[in-house]
Design a protein around this motif. Sequence first.
Motif, mmCIF file in Angstrom:
data_model
loop_
_atom_site.group_PDB
_atom_site.id
_atom_site.type_symbol
_atom_site.label_atom_id
_atom_site.label_comp_id
_atom_site.label_asym_id
_atom_site.label_seq_id
_atom_site.Cartn_x
_atom_site.Cartn_y
_atom_site.Cartn_z
ATOM 1 N N MET A 38 -5.348 -2.751 5.405
ATOM 2 C CA MET A 38 -4.925 -1.717 4.459
ATOM 3 C C MET A 38 -5.920 -0.564 4.421
ATOM 4 S SD MET A 38 -3.202 -3.646 1.189
ATOM 5 C CE MET A 38 -4.675 -4.541 0.706
ATOM 6 N N LEU A 83 0.940 4.341 -3.188
ATOM 7 C CA LEU A 83 0.460 5.717 -3.050
ATOM 8 C C LEU A 83 1.013 6.600 -4.163
ATOM 9 C CD1 LEU A 83 0.752 6.341 0.797
ATOM 10 C CD2 LEU A 83 -1.315 5.884 -0.519
ATOM 11 N N LEU A 141 -8.977 5.904 -4.302
ATOM 12 C CA LEU A 141 -7.835 5.421 -3.540
ATOM 13 C C LEU A 141 -7.850 3.901 -3.667
ATOM 14 C CD1 LEU A 141 -8.201 7.661 -0.355
ATOM 15 C CD2 LEU A 141 -6.575 7.944 -2.232
ATOM 16 N N MET A 193 -5.081 3.255 5.338
ATOM 17 C CA MET A 193 -5.252 4.343 4.379
ATOM 18 C C MET A 193 -6.038 5.488 5.012
ATOM 19 S SD MET A 193 -4.689 5.458 1.277
ATOM 20 C CE MET A 193 -4.609 4.259 -0.060
ATOM 21 N N LEU A 210 -12.662 4.319 -1.779
ATOM 22 C CA LEU A 210 -11.576 3.526 -1.192
ATOM 23 C C LEU A 210 -11.932 2.068 -1.449
ATOM 24 C CD1 LEU A 210 -9.019 3.085 0.374
ATOM 25 C CD2 LEU A 210 -10.232 3.576 2.487
ATOM 26 N N ALA A 267 -3.703 7.396 7.127
ATOM 27 C CA ALA A 267 -2.791 8.195 6.311
ATOM 28 C C ALA A 267 -3.461 9.481 5.847
ATOM 29 C CB ALA A 267 -2.309 7.371 5.114
ATOM 30 N N LEU A 290 0.824 -1.206 0.000
ATOM 31 C CA LEU A 290 0.000 0.000 0.000
ATOM 32 C C LEU A 290 0.857 1.255 0.000
ATOM 33 C CD1 LEU A 290 -2.804 1.320 0.246
ATOM 34 C CD2 LEU A 290 -2.606 1.086 2.723
ATOM 35 N N LEU A 305 -6.666 0.150 -3.338
ATOM 36 C CA LEU A 305 -5.870 -0.759 -2.522
ATOM 37 C C LEU A 305 -5.195 -1.776 -3.438
ATOM 38 C CD1 LEU A 305 -8.435 -1.531 0.335
ATOM 39 C CD2 LEU A 305 -6.607 0.171 0.345
ATOM 40 N N PHE A 345 -3.754 10.012 -4.150
ATOM 41 C CA PHE A 345 -3.775 10.322 -2.712
ATOM 42 C C PHE A 345 -3.764 11.836 -2.514
ATOM 43 C CE2 PHE A 345 -1.747 11.053 1.425
ATOM 44 C CZ PHE A 345 -2.533 10.234 2.234
#
Length: 344
Positions: free
Chosen positions: A181, A49, A160, A185, A144, A188, A45, A162, A53
Amino acid sequence: MTRQAHPDAALRPNAPQGAPKKRAGDDLTVARRVLSQEVAGLEALAQALGPSFIAALDRIEAVPGRVVVTGIGKSGHIGRKIAATMASTGTPALFVHAGEASHGDLGMITREDAVLALSNSGDTPELADIIAYTRRFAIPLIALTSRADSALARQADVTLLLPRAEEACPMGLAPTTSTTMMIAMGDAVAVALLERKGFTATGFRELHPGGQLGKRLLSVADLMHASTELPLVTPGTRMGDVLLEMTAKHFGCCGVIDKKGRLVGIITDGDLRRHMSRDLLEATAETVMTPHPRTIRPNVLAVEAVRIMNGDEQERPITVLFVVEEERPIGILHIHDCLRAGVV
């Protein structure tokens, strides 16, 4: 005489007779395999990025409203955590259950918000109404998911994605690596937004006033005594008057300030003992004081004040600190103030 079966026997799972008992070492092997596979997923992961992101952060930062996090099942549980993390780190957020959204909770989403939709497959039927709602009212939609070709990813403004990673479940069915994950995320995104906004410990404390965390984030200004409570004298003050000031203010010390109001010394019980003599009361504050006392600023965390008062190998412990701004005392903090507030 025949033995009657236990009334709950039908509810018990049938264990094979004589099945070997698993050793603790086998369990540890399984646990280490799970953790290793999830670590591998997080490493993948981190490598995956990229521009999307940054685009997601830009979209969230641009909206005047909140981040509405949504999902169902395991993704829903993770979505609640992500929304809570964002809200507690300076990004207003809330969670809307994807299923409940179709029954009135769409009204919780405004045109000033952005939606962060979580779905590992990206084809979760319950998300359809939320996706349609965001498209109808031009509400930014961030997906996501682990599938770029899913319905959610195709409709989203930003995806986003994965990376593909093996689930830690030996059957590859239970969401494990993928959910790890997903939650990482979310962390993050929340922390990156925190740093973009310059969110400080002061802001964090305002959102976490309760519990041990709130106590750790108290500042010196929150606990200090100020104004007329400060025991202060000038360098030429007779020690007889210094003792009266110390007694009246109850801190066991007295600050010494010069003509410009700057703190130039401190007189403590220890200083009195070291200078004890028949002439002590006629001496002046400047002959008894300890110059250049340890001080602290008002915006410093109270835990740092406790560390300073506890001393170290070079400095002896003390029980009180003057709080200064531009060398002028504006407050005083006693170790007992910190203890009463639960700061340790």
